[in-house]
Design a protein around this motif. Structure first.
Motif, short mmCIF file in Angstrom:
data_model
loop_
_atom_site.label_atom_id
_atom_site.label_comp_id
_atom_site.label_asym_id
_atom_site.label_seq_id
_atom_site.Cartn_x
_atom_site.Cartn_y
_atom_site.Cartn_z
N SER B 112 0.85 -1.18 0.00
CA SER B 112 0.00 0.00 0.00
C SER B 112 0.89 1.24 0.00
O SER B 112 1.78 1.36 0.82
CB SER B 112 -0.90 -0.03 1.23
OG SER B 112 -1.33 1.25 1.55
N HIS B 113 0.64 2.14 -0.95
CA HIS B 113 1.56 3.28 -1.10
C HIS B 113 1.14 4.50 -0.31
O HIS B 113 1.90 5.43 -0.13
CB HIS B 113 1.70 3.65 -2.58
CG HIS B 113 2.36 2.55 -3.36
ND1 HIS B 113 3.69 2.26 -3.21
CD2 HIS B 113 1.85 1.65 -4.22
CE1 HIS B 113 3.98 1.22 -3.99
NE2 HIS B 113 2.89 0.84 -4.60
N HIS B 114 -0.12 4.48 0.15
CA HIS B 114 -0.55 5.68 0.84
C HIS B 114 -0.93 5.39 2.29
O HIS B 114 -1.83 5.99 2.83
CB HIS B 114 -1.70 6.35 0.10
CG HIS B 114 -2.66 5.36 -0.49
ND1 HIS B 114 -2.60 4.96 -1.79
CD2 HIS B 114 -3.65 4.67 0.08
CE1 HIS B 114 -3.54 4.07 -2.01
NE2 HIS B 114 -4.18 3.88 -0.90
N ALA B 115 -0.25 4.41 2.90
CA ALA B 115 -0.49 4.18 4.31
C ALA B 115 0.15 5.32 5.09
O ALA B 115 1.29 5.68 4.87
CB ALA B 115 0.11 2.85 4.73
N ALA B 116 -0.63 5.87 6.03
CA ALA B 116 -0.14 7.04 6.75
C ALA B 116 0.72 6.62 7.93
O ALA B 116 0.22 6.32 9.00
CB ALA B 116 -1.32 7.88 7.21
N VAL B 117 2.02 6.55 7.72
CA VAL B 117 2.91 6.23 8.83
C VAL B 117 3.46 7.54 9.39
O VAL B 117 4.15 8.28 8.70
CB VAL B 117 4.08 5.35 8.36
CG1 VAL B 117 4.97 4.97 9.53
CG2 VAL B 117 3.55 4.10 7.68
N GLN B 118 3.10 7.81 10.64
CA GLN B 118 3.60 9.04 11.26
C GLN B 118 4.89 8.72 12.00
O GLN B 118 4.91 7.85 12.85
CB GLN B 118 2.58 9.59 12.24
CG GLN B 118 1.33 10.07 11.56
CD GLN B 118 0.23 10.33 12.54
OE1 GLN B 118 0.07 9.61 13.51
NE2 GLN B 118 -0.52 11.38 12.29
N PRO B 119 5.96 9.43 11.68
CA PRO B 119 7.23 9.08 12.32
C PRO B 119 7.36 9.68 13.72
O PRO B 119 8.23 10.49 13.96
CB PRO B 119 8.26 9.67 11.35
CG PRO B 119 7.54 10.77 10.66
CD PRO B 119 6.08 10.49 10.69
N VAL B 120 6.47 9.28 14.65
CA VAL B 120 6.58 9.82 15.99
C VAL B 120 7.73 9.17 16.77
O VAL B 120 8.28 9.74 17.68
CB VAL B 120 5.27 9.66 16.80
CG1 VAL B 120 4.28 10.71 16.39
CG2 VAL B 120 4.71 8.27 16.64
N LEU B 121 8.06 7.94 16.41
CA LEU B 121 9.16 7.25 17.07
C LEU B 121 10.16 6.79 16.02
O LEU B 121 9.79 6.44 14.91
CB LEU B 121 8.63 6.03 17.84
CG LEU B 121 7.66 6.32 18.98
CD1 LEU B 121 7.01 5.04 19.46
CD2 LEU B 121 8.36 7.01 20.13
N ASN B 122 11.42 6.80 16.38
CA ASN B 122 12.45 6.37 15.44
C ASN B 122 12.51 4.85 15.36
O ASN B 122 12.52 4.17 16.38
CB ASN B 122 13.82 6.89 15.87
CG ASN B 122 13.91 8.37 15.61
OD1 ASN B 122 13.29 8.88 14.68
ND2 ASN B 122 14.68 9.05 16.45
N THR B 123 12.57 4.35 14.13
CA THR B 123 12.68 2.90 13.97
C THR B 123 13.63 2.60 12.82
O THR B 123 14.07 3.50 12.11
CB THR B 123 11.32 2.26 13.62
OG1 THR B 123 10.92 2.73 12.33
CG2 THR B 123 10.27 2.59 14.64
N GLU B 124 13.89 1.30 12.66
CA GLU B 124 14.62 0.86 11.47
C GLU B 124 13.78 1.22 10.24
O GLU B 124 12.58 1.46 10.34
CB GLU B 124 14.82 -0.66 11.51
CG GLU B 124 15.80 -1.13 12.55
CD GLU B 124 17.24 -0.79 12.21
OE1 GLU B 124 17.58 -0.89 11.01
OE2 GLU B 124 17.99 -0.40 13.11
N LYS B 125 14.40 1.16 9.08
CA LYS B 125 13.69 1.56 7.87
C LYS B 125 12.52 0.63 7.57
O LYS B 125 12.66 -0.58 7.55
CB LYS B 125 14.66 1.54 6.70
CG LYS B 125 14.05 2.12 5.45
CD LYS B 125 15.11 2.39 4.40
CE LYS B 125 14.52 2.63 3.03
NZ LYS B 125 13.23 3.30 3.01
N VAL B 126 11.36 1.25 7.37
CA VAL B 126 10.18 0.48 7.00
C VAL B 126 10.19 0.26 5.50
O VAL B 126 10.25 1.21 4.73
CB VAL B 126 8.90 1.22 7.43
CG1 VAL B 126 7.67 0.53 6.87
CG2 VAL B 126 8.82 1.28 8.95
N ARG B 127 10.17 -1.04 5.10
CA ARG B 127 10.27 -1.32 3.66
C ARG B 127 8.92 -1.21 2.97
O ARG B 127 8.84 -0.98 1.78
CB ARG B 127 10.81 -2.74 3.46
CG ARG B 127 12.26 -2.87 3.88
CD ARG B 127 12.79 -4.23 3.46
NE ARG B 127 13.74 -4.70 4.44
CZ ARG B 127 13.71 -5.90 5.01
NH1 ARG B 127 12.75 -6.74 4.70
NH2 ARG B 127 14.61 -6.25 5.87
N GLY B 128 7.86 -1.40 3.73
CA GLY B 128 6.56 -1.28 3.09
C GLY B 128 5.44 -1.66 4.04
O GLY B 128 5.65 -2.35 5.02
#
Lengths: 262, 480
Positions: B112-128
């Motif tokens: 899904s290309h338009h999932a709203a991931v808010q970067p409130v916390l730092n994490t490893e890179k999300v691939r998808g």
């Protein structure tokens, strides 16, 4: 559920290609083993010169069923005489026979077969052959068939008894997968389903029913705990005719069911 | 030397006395609140609640690392919980196996290309982020490997609801578990920051379609011991600690949290085990420092079934990890908060208790053993004294065990057969001969690992629920 219904369903799937008629013979028998079953099969095939006969036997009701491909009623009747002969020769016949053919009219469903099984078990006499006319009379004795898909055993048992008293044929499925399977076998008039079901939820069940339907549509009633407007909206979008939330009144449910199928 | 040993001996007796009395004291609190809990749960209409629009929506976070065998069943079972509005977010933590693909295949998920991931916390890179409109409340996050805490943080970034539930991918929730916890939350939504669920051992139970259909005690030795251990810890311990608002841990296997506060304290700490204790310590710290009224609750009737390790090797690695995590938390937070009145019950009771009797426990045990050898060598003792001392120890322990079983029988009765009760009693005693001692050694080894800077998660092998069932079947056959 009677094991014959499952066998019948399998038979229908195999034979569906290109034929438009099939015959059913039901006979009250004594207890049969697999050996005598295959013996009967052989004898029948010899007598009728290469006729394709599918035999199935249900232990609990002691009913032997023969499913015939491409046979109209008179041909079925003729084969029934042979079945009777074979059974009598071996001393296995225990009552009368009931035959039906689905060539002329009706759609063959599991419910019709269940009704036939009930009738053949209630028949008096010995060695008589009777035609099953039920599908021509319409549905006088039952008000309609209902498939109830719900995970709560207590509710299921209660509703089954309650609706049966009102004259409906009620079948129960414990989860969504089971529900789809039983729906395909029985094609009921009405499906009462919960939304929250294991394996396959109510929405997926409704989706499958919608995809399957050809001809007259089965009505769907949703009976669930969920009171969220989202769920109501989505259920109606997927083809539900009514939405009832638990705790529910069985009287009200029966009234709504009656409005939908009568 | 003799004097020293004598003083040590007196100290050891007090130590044993105090620790056990404290245990009993905590258990008394458990007994005190169990009746209330029981009444609450009897008079609650969970069925009506589970469809009610007034129940707060929850995001369930399921971190999964190499879980290809069990993940499908677990997600299925999570998707059919009795709860009005919730979403299941599975976070694939860079698994080396087919976890991602079996999920995509089973649920026909699509990137899904338009999932709203808010970067409130730092994490490893999300691939998808994967999604399928046919399963509107299921999300799958694929990300680089970063550990369990990191996965939970990634889940928080995607979650849409104000409450989050963290659940281990090898655990099964009872259908009512979430609604029961939500009821506890709804009693006091303003002040409740975290609620723990009851963890029980699923080994030996019959599991059908991701639902525990028949509750049985484990057939094997190790899971059975752990079963008793969990009963004691959760029913005897945590109910009591929750009653005085001194709970130091909400098990990582199943707990519900207020998302806003989890974010305020910086999310889960990555890179080290013990993140479940860590988040609770941080919540206590934050709330107390800001003088906000709060509670960390425990809901013993919200049950989560988990697979217990059944070999010594894996159990050992799990316990060493716990020991490591505990020590890390105590060094990082515990020592700054302990015995400071500002931190109230948590600083004055929970932390001293935890440091003295949990973290430092192995050292007392080991020095105790050395002292014992000393006494024998110097002829300062006799068999009679030793026997009394040992008997006292076992008596106390047994009392605690019985107490936990009693709580279970009063309130929950998950194992109704008489033979089960006898079996549980037997194992309650058996625990003191070997199992406890090995546990102490594991904890000590965990501390050594900490000092050597080993912060891996260790191995945890899974067996498929089905295989488990087959195994129990075959063992039944053998017995039959």
């Amino acid at each position: 559920m009677n094991s014959l219904v499952t066998a019948f369903h399998q038979f229908l799937q195999v034979s569906k290609s290109g034929n438009n008629s099939c015959g059913i013979i039901l006979a009250n028998c004594k207890q049969l083993g697999p050996k005598s079953l295959s013996g009967i099969q052989e004898a029948l095939e010899q007598k009728s010169m290469g006729l394709q006969v599918n035999l199935a036997y249900d232990r609990n009701s002691r009913v032997l069923a023969a499913f015939l491909e491409k046979q109209n009623r008179s041909e079925t009747h003729f084969t029934a005489l042979q079945v009777k002969d074979v059974l009598q020769e071996r001393g296995l016949l225990a009552g009368s026979l009931l035959i039906a053919s689905f060539s002329e009219s009706n759609q063959a469903t599991g419910y019709t077969l269940q009704r036939m099984i009930q009738e053949v078990m209630e028949m008096a006499g010995f060695g008589e052959i009777k035609l099953f006319y039920h599908h021509l009379d319409g549905r006088e004795d039952t008000a309609g068939s209902i498939l109830l898909v719900n995970h709560d055993e207590t509710v299921n048992e209660f509703l089954q008894i309650f609706l049966q008293q009102k004259g409906y044929q009620v079948t129960i499925a414990q989860d969504g997968m089971d529900g789809v399977q039983k729906y395909q076998e029985l094609i009921p008039d009405l499906v009462i389903t919960d939304l929250n079901l294991p394996i396959m939820n109510g929405y997926q069940l409704m989706e499958r029913i919608r995809q399957q339907q050809e001809g007259p549509a089965s009505k769907i009633v949703v009976l669930t705990d969920k009171k969220l407007e989202e769920d109501v909206k989505k259920s109606f979008a997927l083809g539900a005719s009514d939405y009832i939330t638990k705790p529910f009144s069985p009287v009200e449910l029966a009234a709504r069911v009656k409005r939908l199928i009568s | 030397m003799r004097d020293f040993l004598l003083y040590y001996g007196t100290f050891a007796i007090y130590y044993v006395f105090v620790i056990n009395s404290l245990y009993l004291f905590i258990m008394l609190f458990s007994f005190k609140s169990i009746m209330g809990i029981l009444k609450n749960s009897v008079y609650s209409r969970y069925q009506a609640l589970s469809g009610s629009p007034h129940v707060p929506p929850i995001s369930i976070l399921v971190p999964a690392y190499n879980e290809e065998l069990t993940i499908i069943e677990n997600v299925r079972s999570l998707l059919s919980l009795n709860y009005p509005e919730y979403e299941v977010i599975v976070i694939n933590d860079g698994s080396g196996d087919e976890t991602l693909n079996v999920l995509i295949e089973e649920f026909k998920l699509q990137l899904s290309h338009h999932a709203a991931v808010q970067p409130v916390l730092n994490t490893e890179k999300v691939r998808g982020v994967y999604y399928n409109p046919a399963f509107p409340n299921l999300y799958l996050i694929d990300k680089g490997n970063g550990g369990k805490a990191d996965s939970l943080n990634a889940g928080i970034n995607l979650s849409h609801y104000p409450l989050i539930a963290s659940i281990d991918a090898d655990s099964l929730l009872e259908k009512d578990a979430l609604i029961r916890i939500a009821r506890v939350y709804m009693e006091n939504p303003e002040e409740t920051v975290a609620i723990g669920g009851d963890i029980r051992i699923a080994n030996g139970c019959k599991i059908e379609d991701g639902i525990v259909s028949e509750i049985r005690l484990p057939n094997k030795f190790l899971p059975m011991l752990q079963s008793i251990e969990y009963l004691k810890a959760f029913l005897g311990g945590r109910i009591g600690w929750a009653a005085i608002n001194g709970l130091i841990i909400v098990s990582g296997a199943f707990g519900v949290f207020r998302k806003d506060y989890v974010i305020k304290v910086g999310g889960y700490r990555g890179g080290y085990p013990g993140e479940d204790m860590n988040i609770i310590i941080k919540l206590h710290k934050y709330m107390l420092e800001n003088k906000l009224p709060y509670r960390v609750a425990f809901c013993p009737d919200a049950v989560c079934w988990t697979q217990a390790p059944d070999t010594w090797k894996i159990l050992g690695s799990q316990r060493r990890r716990w020991g490591r995590g505990n020590l890390k938390n105590m060094i990082e937070y515990g020592k700054y908060m302990v015995l400071r009145p500002k931190y109230k019950i948590f600083g004055l009771v929970t932390l001293p208790y935890n440091i003295l009797f949990e973290t430092l426990n192995p050292y007392f045990r080991i020095t105790g053993l050395l002292a014992l050898i000393g006494y024998v060598l110097m002829d300062m003792t006799n068999a009679y004294v030793l026997l009394i001392y040992g008997a006292l120890n076992i008596l106390y322990g047994f009392l605690l065990g019985i107490g936990a079983l009693l709580l279970e029988e009063i309130a929950f009765r998950r194992y109704p057969r008489f033979q089960d009760i006898v079996k549980m009693l037997f194992y309650t005693i058996l625990m003191f001969f070997g199992y406890r001692q090995i546990g102490v050694i594991w904890r000590f080894l965990g501390h050594i690992e900490y000092l050597r800077n080993n912060n891996s998660w260790g191995t945890m092998t899974r067996t498929s629920w089905k295989a488990e069932e087959k195994k129990t079947m075959s063992s039944l056959e053998v017995r039959g």
